[in-house]
Design an enzyme around this catalytic site. Structure first.
Site, mmCIF file in Angstrom:
data_model
loop_
_atom_site.group_PDB
_atom_site.id
_atom_site.type_symbol
_atom_site.label_atom_id
_atom_site.label_comp_id
_atom_site.label_asym_id
_atom_site.label_seq_id
_atom_site.Cartn_x
_atom_site.Cartn_y
_atom_site.Cartn_z
ATOM 1 N N CYS A 162 0.814 -1.217 0.000
ATOM 2 C CA CYS A 162 0.000 0.000 0.000
ATOM 3 C C CYS A 162 0.849 1.270 0.000
ATOM 4 O O CYS A 162 0.461 2.285 -0.596
ATOM 5 C CB CYS A 162 -0.978 0.001 1.171
ATOM 6 S SG CYS A 162 -0.192 -0.059 2.802
ATOM 7 N N HIS A 222 -1.801 1.402 7.289
ATOM 8 C CA HIS A 222 -2.287 1.286 5.914
ATOM 9 C C HIS A 222 -2.297 2.661 5.252
ATOM 10 O O HIS A 222 -2.863 3.620 5.796
ATOM 11 C CB HIS A 222 -3.701 0.694 5.898
ATOM 12 C CG HIS A 222 -4.263 0.527 4.523
ATOM 13 N ND1 HIS A 222 -3.659 -0.262 3.565
ATOM 14 C CD2 HIS A 222 -5.363 1.050 3.937
ATOM 15 C CE1 HIS A 222 -4.368 -0.212 2.457
ATOM 16 N NE2 HIS A 222 -5.402 0.575 2.656
#
Length: 702
Positions: free
Chosen positions: A362, A618
């Protein structure tokens, strides 16, 4: 590749481009004739009365269409939503498996508000066929397993009909698939919905028998050769039953249970199986999982999960398929320009859009999307990188070009890029975006540092990002990026030696573990005039040519705190006559000789074009894709997932975020008084989780 060689099949689906003469993205058609300039005349399927009969269509460009076999076209035609067709098409592993489904293959389907496993029983023809060019719609009749997720022995319930888009996972039950077949037929009634079943399809193959723990070795294990794969806890494996049904799972425990001999594996299965446990065997607990999903077998009975062989070969790429369903991509010789504002929403917004994430990627996905989807400045910087023929440079170019042409980059492409970066940690571990950015510009694109910073000691140093360093007491509780940058530069006696074309500002936080400020207000425009080395500056009070600068005046609440304070000689004397400022030590600025005190000072500004955010390890990003204040996108490379954590794939998503533009268009005074907790969800996420702000020079946008 010659156009005629691409279209051996006459059916196609439109994958990109604007609607034109009846066709839009997700439409299914049939080629009638090849026109000039790489365009084709096509007929359109999908009418309300008989979707399988072609209607008038129009012209479609070669690069906007992807060829389909008749079977693929008929499967996709039964999917009513154009976006779901494209989403399925962009998942080559799943769509290829669906196209090859055989009777009694185990599938997982979307049902009501959840997912259920079942067996494929029939391939259904839906609609009527009046001539050879007509298409049936194809769907699957699926027999559910019972509530215990075991094959039911009760009287079979009516079979449910599902489209290809309803299937989220395929598990082949037989090593030699039994082909699905159908017969042509025609039924009367112009408006009658016709569903036909091939009678020879029903009830072939034997059912699996109920499984109990006492018979676990006998009923779920067939004789297999000893595995040579060095399994470990976390390995994805499969075990084949005597009846030919394969179960899949992840090894959670290795050892010798009870009075057994030899090494055994405790496996957490993908689905519940009657007779399995929650991690206990022989009355002793070895690990913990959901009830009826723990299977214990000798390690010699395990094989690598054939759906994800890459996990055992050291390759981090997704399993390749012989017939990829993702539209093929040929990297053009020239670089594709950034996506124009008029096409960004139609090309990018939706699920299976942007860059597909895979294995802690990510940080890289969000960074690449932010840098290259819409930024004009980065194209100028990277226009002529060194070593353009190197594999890693070509791979990066292909990623950027594919994103800009098709709006979607599969995980395989990014994983190949990570492998070429040359460091094992880039392949498997999550990195900080600033580390990746440095490697990207320095090693891949061979670009000089974006920033040249000069300290008061006259030393100059290069950098690719600017890290904010300051004391929390120097600034308010909810600062703007402008205030953070000004304060950090003055506190460290730093100036920009030249006007940067791109400025990446890293906030005062350490990943998701520590952040100095709970909220940070983005500055849409960053004025760095007062941060340029030896640049003319204007007096903070009267606007004439500044000759002094005072760091100690920076937090003064009576003088607009957070703004740089520089003064002409007169204002410097007056301001520091105040009792609270008499102990300040203003420093003299370098002013070229012969410059009049009333000389106009040009402003040097930069525009915000992207923001990287982090929450719970994230990374996601917000990207400004045009000049309109509301032209904002939100990108998450792992917005959703098909399958569990050990198998399946991530679903990236791009969402339009005009509410961010509405919020940021407020005056700065109102933003400073705004309550972030009452802001819309995505706006609140940016304010709370911002990690990096990306700016480009206003001069490059003119």
């Amino acid at each position: 590749m010659e156009p005629r060689s691409v279209f051996n099949e006459t059916f196609f689906i439109v994958t990109r481009g604007k609607s034109r003469k009846g066709f839009c993205r997700g439409c299914i058609g049939r080629v009638e004739a090849e026109m000039k300039r790489g365009e084709f005349m096509g007929l359109l399927y999908g009418g309300s009365s008989n979707p399988g009969s072609p209607k008038n269509g129009g012209l479609v460009r070669k690069e906007d269409m992807y060829p389909l076999t008749r079977h693929q076209a008929q499967l996709l035609l039964f999917v009513s939503s154009a976006s779901k067709r494209l989403e399925l098409l962009c998942n080559p592993q799943l769509f290829s498996a669906i196209c090859d489904l055989a009777q009694d293959d185990l599938v997982v389907v979307k049902h009501k508000n959840g997912h259920l496993p079942g067996l494929v029983k029939n391939l259904m023809q839906i609609g009527r066929k009046e001539n050879k060019d007509d298409l049936y719609m194809l769907g699957f009749e699926v027999e559910f397993v019972d509530n215990d997720h075991n094959l039911s022995s009760k009287k079979p319930a009516p079979l449910s009909l599902f489209s290809a888009a309803d299937i989220i996972q395929v598990v082949s039950s037989y090593s030699v698939p039994l082909g699905l077949q159908w017969r042509d037929g025609r039924c009367g009634g112009l408006n009658r919905r016709v569903v036909m079943r091939n009678s020879c399809m029903a009830n072939i193959g034997s059912r699996a028998q109920p499984v109990t723990e006492n018979h676990i070795e006998q009923s779920l294990i067939q004789n297999q050769s000893v595995s040579t794969v060095p399994f470990e806890v976390g390995s994805m494996v499969e075990v084949v039953s005597n009846s030919g049904i394969t179960v899949y799972g992840v090894i959670r425990w290795l050892g010798i249970p009870g009075e057994k001999t030899g090494e055994w594996a405790g496996i957490e299965l993908d689905y519940e199986v009657k007779g399995c446990s929650d991690g206990t065997y022989g009355g002793q607990r070895y690990f913990t999982c959901t009830k009826s999903r723990a299977l214990f077998v000798p390690i010699t009975k395990c094989s690598p999960d054939s759906r994800f062989l890459s996990a055992f070969t050291g390759e981090e790429t997704l399993k390749a398929t012989e017939t990829p369903a993702v539209p093929p991509y040929e990297d053009p010789d020239e670089d594709v320009p950034p996506i124009p504002e008029s096409e960004a929403l139609s090309l990018l917004v939706g699920k299976m859009k942007g860059i597909q994430g895979h294995i802690n990627s990510c940080y890289l996905d969000a960074t690449l999307f932010s840098l290259f989807s819409s930024s004009v400045t980065l194209d100028g910087i990277c226009q002529k990188p060194a070593d353009t023929e190197q594999p890693i440079t070509c791979t990066l170019r292909a990623i950027v070009n594919r994103l800009r042409r098709q709006g979607f980059v599969p995980a395989e492409s990014v994983m190949n890029f990570r492998k070429l970066l040359g460091c094992d940690t880039f392949r498997t571990e999550e990195k900080d975006p600033e580390e990746f950015i440095t490697v990207l510009f320095q090693k891949v694109l061979c670009i000089e540092p974006l920033l040249k910073l000069r300290s008061k000691r006259e030393t100059s140093q290069g950098a690719y990002t600017f890290q904010i360093f300051l004391e929390k007491e120097q600034i308010g509780q909810i600062p703007t990026v402008q205030q953070l940058l000004d304060t950090s530069c003055l506190s460290g006696d730093l100036k920009f030696e030249t006007m940067p074309s791109c400025l990446i500002v890293q906030m005062p936080r350490f990943g998701n573990k520590y952040k100095m400020f709970s909220h940070i207000i983005p500055s849409l425009e960053l004025d760095i005039t007062d941060l340029l080395y030896n640049s003319l500056r204007e007096c903070f009070v009267c606007g004439r040519l500044a000759e002094y600068e005072c760091l100690q005046c920076l937090p003064d609440r009576k003088l607009q705190p957070g703004r740089i304070k520089q003064y002409c000689t007169t204002c410097n004397t007056q301001v520091h006559n105040h009792p609270s400022r008499q102990d300040h030590s203003p420093s003299a600025l370098a002013v070229p000789a012969g410059v009049a005190s009333d000389t106009p000072v040009p402003r040097h500004t930069m525009q915000l074009f992207a923001v990287l955010c982090i929450q719970t390890s994230h990374y996601v990003s917000f990207v400004k894709y045009g000049s309109d204040p509301q032209s904002w996108l939100f990108f998450d490379s792992m917005s959703d997932r098909c399958g569990n954590d050990q198998s399946g794939y991530n679903i990236p998503e791009v969402r339009a975020c005009p509410e961010l533009g509405d919020f940021l268009c407020q005056p700065e005074e109102e933003l400073s008084r705004a309550n972030p907790s009452q802001a819309p969800e995505l706006v609140r996420r940016l304010l709370c989780d911002s990690y990096m702000f990306l700016y480009q020079s206003s001069a490059t946008l003119i």
